[in-house]
Design a protein around this motif. Sequence first.
Motif, PDB file in Angstrom:
ATOM      1  N   ASN A 125       0.817  -1.232   0.000  1.00  0.00           N
ATOM      2  CA  ASN A 125       0.000   0.000   0.000  1.00  0.00           C
ATOM      3  C   ASN A 125       0.842   1.271   0.000  1.00  0.00           C
ATOM      4  O   ASN A 125       0.380   2.331   0.421  1.00  0.00           O
ATOM      5  CB  ASN A 125      -0.972   0.010   1.185  1.00  0.00           C
ATOM      6  N   VAL A 126       2.063   1.167  -0.491  1.00  0.00           N
ATOM      7  CA  VAL A 126       2.973   2.320  -0.561  1.00  0.00           C
ATOM      8  C   VAL A 126       3.189   2.686  -2.028  1.00  0.00           C
ATOM      9  O   VAL A 126       3.532   1.823  -2.840  1.00  0.00           O
ATOM     10  CB  VAL A 126       4.332   1.991   0.101  1.00  0.00           C
ATOM     11  N   PRO A 127       3.004   3.946  -2.421  1.00  0.00           N
ATOM     12  CA  PRO A 127       3.335   4.365  -3.782  1.00  0.00           C
ATOM     13  C   PRO A 127       4.835   4.163  -4.036  1.00  0.00           C
ATOM     14  O   PRO A 127       5.666   4.543  -3.207  1.00  0.00           O
ATOM     15  CB  PRO A 127       2.976   5.848  -3.808  1.00  0.00           C
ATOM     16  N   ALA A 128       5.159   3.550  -5.176  1.00  0.00           N
ATOM     17  CA  ALA A 128       6.562   3.236  -5.461  1.00  0.00           C
ATOM     18  C   ALA A 128       6.774   3.076  -6.961  1.00  0.00           C
ATOM     19  O   ALA A 128       5.836   2.876  -7.735  1.00  0.00           O
ATOM     20  CB  ALA A 128       6.972   1.960  -4.739  1.00  0.00           C
ATOM     21  N   THR A 129       8.039   3.152  -7.342  1.00  0.00           N
ATOM     22  CA  THR A 129       8.430   2.879  -8.714  1.00  0.00           C
ATOM     23  C   THR A 129       9.650   1.973  -8.703  1.00  0.00           C
ATOM     24  O   THR A 129      10.225   1.692  -7.650  1.00  0.00           O
ATOM     25  CB  THR A 129       8.719   4.192  -9.485  1.00  0.00           C
ATOM     26  N   ASN A 136       8.359  -3.674 -18.874  1.00  0.00           N
ATOM     27  CA  ASN A 136       7.696  -3.428 -17.588  1.00  0.00           C
ATOM     28  C   ASN A 136       7.751  -4.604 -16.623  1.00  0.00           C
ATOM     29  O   ASN A 136       7.004  -4.648 -15.643  1.00  0.00           O
ATOM     30  CB  ASN A 136       6.218  -3.049 -17.789  1.00  0.00           C
ATOM     31  N   ARG A 137       8.626  -5.579 -16.851  1.00  0.00           N
ATOM     32  CA  ARG A 137       8.575  -6.780 -16.022  1.00  0.00           C
ATOM     33  C   ARG A 137       8.879  -6.495 -14.552  1.00  0.00           C
ATOM     34  O   ARG A 137       8.280  -7.100 -13.674  1.00  0.00           O
ATOM     35  CB  ARG A 137       9.476  -7.880 -16.566  1.00  0.00           C
ATOM     36  N   TYR A 138       9.787  -5.561 -14.276  1.00  0.00           N
ATOM     37  CA  TYR A 138      10.069  -5.227 -12.878  1.00  0.00           C
ATOM     38  C   TYR A 138       8.978  -4.318 -12.309  1.00  0.00           C
ATOM     39  O   TYR A 138       8.531  -4.510 -11.182  1.00  0.00           O
ATOM     40  CB  TYR A 138      11.440  -4.571 -12.735  1.00  0.00           C
ATOM     41  N   PHE A 139       8.564  -3.352 -13.105  1.00  0.00           N
ATOM     42  CA  PHE A 139       7.511  -2.436 -12.655  1.00  0.00           C
ATOM     43  C   PHE A 139       6.235  -3.199 -12.307  1.00  0.00           C
ATOM     44  O   PHE A 139       5.604  -2.936 -11.287  1.00  0.00           O
ATOM     45  CB  PHE A 139       7.241  -1.391 -13.735  1.00  0.00           C
ATOM     46  N   ASN A 140       5.881  -4.179 -13.135  1.00  0.00           N
ATOM     47  CA  ASN A 140       4.659  -4.953 -12.887  1.00  0.00           C
ATOM     48  C   ASN A 140       4.755  -5.797 -11.619  1.00  0.00           C
ATOM     49  O   ASN A 140       3.727  -6.144 -11.022  1.00  0.00           O
ATOM     50  CB  ASN A 140       4.339  -5.839 -14.089  1.00  0.00           C
ATOM     51  N   GLN A 141       5.964  -6.124 -11.192  1.00  0.00           N
ATOM     52  CA  GLN A 141       6.121  -6.904  -9.959  1.00  0.00           C
ATOM     53  C   GLN A 141       5.675  -6.120  -8.730  1.00  0.00           C
ATOM     54  O   GLN A 141       5.311  -6.713  -7.714  1.00  0.00           O
ATOM     55  CB  GLN A 141       7.578  -7.343  -9.794  1.00  0.00           C
ATOM     56  N   TYR A 145       3.514  -7.475  -5.178  1.00  0.00           N
ATOM     57  CA  TYR A 145       3.946  -7.321  -3.782  1.00  0.00           C
ATOM     58  C   TYR A 145       3.093  -6.318  -3.002  1.00  0.00           C
ATOM     59  O   TYR A 145       3.422  -5.965  -1.878  1.00  0.00           O
ATOM     60  CB  TYR A 145       5.419  -6.913  -3.730  1.00  0.00           C
ATOM     61  N   GLY A 146       2.003  -5.865  -3.611  1.00  0.00           N
ATOM     62  CA  GLY A 146       1.056  -5.019  -2.898  1.00  0.00           C
ATOM     63  C   GLY A 146       1.367  -3.533  -2.898  1.00  0.00           C
ATOM     64  O   GLY A 146       0.715  -2.758  -2.205  1.00  0.00           O
ATOM     65  N   ALA A 147       2.378  -3.119  -3.680  1.00  0.00           N
ATOM     66  CA  ALA A 147       2.697  -1.695  -3.764  1.00  0.00           C
ATOM     67  C   ALA A 147       1.694  -0.983  -4.657  1.00  0.00           C
ATOM     68  O   ALA A 147       0.943  -1.611  -5.409  1.00  0.00           O
ATOM     69  CB  ALA A 147       4.110  -1.507  -4.310  1.00  0.00           C
ATOM     70  N   ILE A 148       1.688   0.331  -4.590  1.00  0.00           N
ATOM     71  CA  ILE A 148       0.896   1.152  -5.501  1.00  0.00           C
ATOM     72  C   ILE A 148       1.871   1.653  -6.570  1.00  0.00           C
ATOM     73  O   ILE A 148       2.657   2.560  -6.312  1.00  0.00           O
ATOM     74  CB  ILE A 148       0.244   2.339  -4.761  1.00  0.00           C
ATOM     75  N   PRO A 149       1.876   1.043  -7.764  1.00  0.00           N
ATOM     76  CA  PRO A 149       2.866   1.399  -8.776  1.00  0.00           C
ATOM     77  C   PRO A 149       2.629   2.789  -9.362  1.00  0.00           C
ATOM     78  O   PRO A 149       1.506   3.141  -9.709  1.00  0.00           O
ATOM     79  CB  PRO A 149       2.712   0.319  -9.844  1.00  0.00           C
ATOM     80  N   VAL A 150       3.695   3.563  -9.433  1.00  0.00           N
ATOM     81  CA  VAL A 150       3.633   4.918  -9.971  1.00  0.00           C
ATOM     82  C   VAL A 150       4.685   5.027 -11.070  1.00  0.00           C
ATOM     83  O   VAL A 150       5.868   4.798 -10.825  1.00  0.00           O
ATOM     84  CB  VAL A 150       3.911   5.970  -8.868  1.00  0.00           C
TER      85      VAL A 150
END
Length: 197
Positions: A125-129, A136-141, A145-150
């Motif tokens: 639940n943490v915004p992260a990049t 996008n294989r790393y970004f999509n991970q 893991y429950g992050a908020i992708p930015v």
Amino acid sequence: MKKILIFVSNGFESLELSPFIDVFGWNNIIGNKKIFSQICAIHEQLNATWNLKIIPEINLKKDPIDLDEFDALIIPGGFGKAGFFNDIQSPELKSLLNHFIISNKIVIGICTGALALAINGFLKNVPATTYLLDNNRYFNQLINYGAIPVREDIVISGNIITSSGPSTSIDLAFYLLKCLTDEKNVLLIKKNMGFLK
């Protein structure tokens, strides 16, 4: 005196490590002069992806360390083929992350270094990049893991800072220097390093 701890893995990206060494080195010559960086690892010697070898100052498997002495934790990214993802899943790194995040100290994950936080459960639940290219294989991970992708180069979420690649490292080093000193000191260091005319 303030101190920053840099956790370096095998397969590390040297450009994501060196700006912190240089900026804080310059600071200790002509700037604030009271901030020191130390490299820690779980190996006696570290091998970068691009044939650079370094010896860490602290081996987390055998050297005592007082984490209360440190004000920030930096995790440069790296390449899986050279062992990076094995190292970031170590219990030693998880323990470091737990201390710094619970203590509300600055934690910076650069490029795939952001995945070190995600894999160890600290981006829920943490915004992260993280690295934005390579399909996008790393970004999509981050989602897994429950992050908020930015989709931005640098994401600051409280004391947790993540970034997208080597190009962000120098900005992050100066940002951290500003957090630990002030804008006037940062401008002095930038000028003497040739970033300002």
